[in-house]
Scaffold this motif. Structure first.
Motif, short mmCIF file in Angstrom:
data_model
loop_
_atom_site.label_atom_id
_atom_site.label_comp_id
_atom_site.label_asym_id
_atom_site.label_seq_id
_atom_site.Cartn_x
_atom_site.Cartn_y
_atom_site.Cartn_z
N GLY A 153 8.59 -0.02 5.15
CA GLY A 153 8.85 -1.30 4.52
C GLY A 153 8.05 -1.47 3.25
O GLY A 153 8.56 -1.98 2.24
N LEU A 154 6.81 -1.03 3.29
CA LEU A 154 5.97 -0.96 2.09
C LEU A 154 5.41 0.44 1.99
O LEU A 154 4.54 0.84 2.75
CB LEU A 154 4.83 -1.99 2.14
CG LEU A 154 3.88 -1.97 0.94
CD1 LEU A 154 4.63 -2.24 -0.36
CD2 LEU A 154 2.74 -2.98 1.11
N GLY A 155 5.94 1.21 1.06
CA GLY A 155 5.46 2.56 0.81
C GLY A 155 4.45 2.52 -0.33
O GLY A 155 4.74 1.99 -1.40
N VAL A 156 3.28 3.10 -0.08
CA VAL A 156 2.18 3.04 -1.04
C VAL A 156 1.77 4.46 -1.44
O VAL A 156 1.41 5.27 -0.58
CB VAL A 156 0.95 2.30 -0.47
CG1 VAL A 156 -0.14 2.19 -1.52
CG2 VAL A 156 1.34 0.92 0.05
N ALA A 157 1.82 4.74 -2.72
CA ALA A 157 1.34 6.02 -3.25
C ALA A 157 -0.01 5.78 -3.92
O ALA A 157 -0.23 4.74 -4.55
CB ALA A 157 2.33 6.59 -4.25
N MET A 158 -0.88 6.76 -3.81
CA MET A 158 -2.20 6.64 -4.42
C MET A 158 -2.10 6.87 -5.93
O MET A 158 -1.15 7.52 -6.41
CB MET A 158 -3.16 7.65 -3.81
CG MET A 158 -3.17 7.67 -2.28
SD MET A 158 -3.43 6.05 -1.53
CE MET A 158 -5.15 5.76 -1.96
N ALA A 159 -3.08 6.39 -6.67
CA ALA A 159 -3.10 6.61 -8.12
C ALA A 159 -3.13 8.09 -8.45
O ALA A 159 -2.65 8.51 -9.50
CB ALA A 159 -4.30 5.90 -8.75
N ASN A 160 -3.68 8.89 -7.55
CA ASN A 160 -3.76 10.34 -7.73
C ASN A 160 -2.55 11.07 -7.18
O ASN A 160 -2.53 12.30 -7.12
CB ASN A 160 -5.02 10.89 -7.05
CG ASN A 160 -5.14 10.46 -5.59
OD1 ASN A 160 -5.56 9.33 -5.32
ND2 ASN A 160 -4.78 11.33 -4.67
N ALA A 161 -1.50 10.34 -6.78
CA ALA A 161 -0.34 10.94 -6.12
C ALA A 161 0.53 11.73 -7.09
O ALA A 161 0.50 11.54 -8.31
CB ALA A 161 0.50 9.85 -5.46
N LYS A 162 1.33 12.61 -6.50
CA LYS A 162 2.33 13.36 -7.25
C LYS A 162 3.38 12.39 -7.81
O LYS A 162 3.67 11.35 -7.20
CB LYS A 162 3.01 14.39 -6.35
CG LYS A 162 2.09 15.48 -5.84
CD LYS A 162 1.64 16.39 -6.95
CE LYS A 162 0.84 17.57 -6.40
NZ LYS A 162 0.32 18.42 -7.50
N PRO A 163 4.01 12.73 -8.93
CA PRO A 163 5.05 11.85 -9.49
C PRO A 163 6.16 11.54 -8.51
O PRO A 163 6.69 10.42 -8.50
CB PRO A 163 5.57 12.65 -10.69
CG PRO A 163 4.44 13.54 -11.09
CD PRO A 163 3.73 13.89 -9.80
N GLU A 164 6.53 12.50 -7.66
CA GLU A 164 7.61 12.28 -6.69
C GLU A 164 7.24 11.19 -5.69
O GLU A 164 8.11 10.43 -5.25
CB GLU A 164 7.93 13.58 -5.95
CG GLU A 164 8.50 14.67 -6.83
CD GLU A 164 7.43 15.58 -7.44
OE1 GLU A 164 7.79 16.69 -7.87
OE2 GLU A 164 6.24 15.18 -7.48
N ALA A 165 5.95 11.14 -5.31
CA ALA A 165 5.51 10.11 -4.38
C ALA A 165 5.48 8.74 -5.06
O ALA A 165 5.90 7.74 -4.48
CB ALA A 165 4.13 10.46 -3.83
#
Length: 270
Positions: free
Chosen positions: A230-242
């Motif tokens: 429902g809420l997907g959170v990617a880190m600032a250091n995440a891959k562009p796809e994430a």
């Protein structure tokens, strides 16, 4: 329905919850514990072996099933209940073992939550140091290919992994789930496995609706869970796809990004 903003919190470990020293920071730890005190279910979702997640399960005081092997295994440690376990076909495992041997690349072979390798070397030692996993050298991994593995993982230089992913990803895409987590890992799981499908199964197990699930991650293997939650959170250091599928970007994993988001959505300060 619960009044909590989210009832199920899915946490990737490496490069997400853990800091640069592969530890849970005091702020992340305190925030996770507060969420559990409020009644939220917190689960680990990792590409790691089940056994190497348990130190973090214990540190957070959790008694919930662990999603490991990128979703190929869901196991509740305290009860021993296995909610899901999928394995790679032995014929495919043998093909990958022979291919890696011919290419001269290091391969991890995981059976029954035990890690087998052909022999020790720099890449084996790198993996062991990073994950604390015990390594069992067997000389020739072909001796194990009558036993269906949960996962196979290549460890090599980032440049080599990028090359192999480009070549082997399409080659095996109809027989295995091929993905990356660390830049020096290439991972093979059973076809149809993903962290997203495992998270959906766990939410259904608890009777928690999709919109009440929050998932944190950083790598390609986290994309299915980030996209499904429902809420997907990617880190600032995440891959562009994430980042592309995330509804929110958290601060860097080394800056307590998990805690920052949870403090905000649950309405308590750091």
């Amino acid at each position: 329905m619960s009044s909590l903003p989210y009832e199920l919190i899915s946490l990737d470990l490496d490069m997400t919850l853990l800091d640069r020293d592969s530890r849970i920071s005091p702020r992340n730890l305190a925030t996770v514990r507060r969420c559990t005190e409020l009644g939220a279910k917190v689960v680990i979702s990792s590409g790691r072996m089940h056994c190497t997640t348990l130190q973090f399960l214990d540190a957070m005081g959790l008694d919930t099933p662990v999603i490991s092997y990128n979703g190929a295994l869901i196991k509740h440690e305290s009860t021993g209940e296995v909610l899901l376990h999928q394995t790679v076909e032995p014929s495919l495992a043998r093909e990958l073992v022979e291919l890696c041997d011919a290419e001269g690349v290091h391969l991890n072979y995981y059976v029954d939550d035990t890690l087998y390798i052909a022999r020790r070397g720099p890449f084996a030692d790198l993996y062991a140091e990073r994950t604390t996993a015990a390594l069992i050298p067997v000389g020739d991994l072909r001796t194990l290919t009558n036993r269906a593995p949960t996962k196979l993982l290549v460890v090599d230089t980032p440049q080599r992994i990028e090359q192999l992913f480009a070549e082997w990803g399409p080659r095996f895409s109809d027989r295995a789930y091929v993905t990356t987590s660390y830049i020096d890992y290439l991972e093979f799981m059973p076809l149809g496995v993903s962290k997203g499908k495992a998270l959906a199964a766990l939410a259904a197990h608890y009777g928690i609706p999709q919109e009440k699930v929050i998932a944190f991650g950083d790598a390609l293997n986290d994309v299915p869970a980030i996209a499904w939650a429902g809420l997907g959170v990617a880190m600032a250091n995440a891959k562009p796809e994430a980042k592309a599928v995330a509804k929110r970007i958290a601060p860097h994993h080394a800056e307590d990004g998990v805690a920052v988001v949870l403090e905000e959505v649950f309405g308590f300060g750091g």
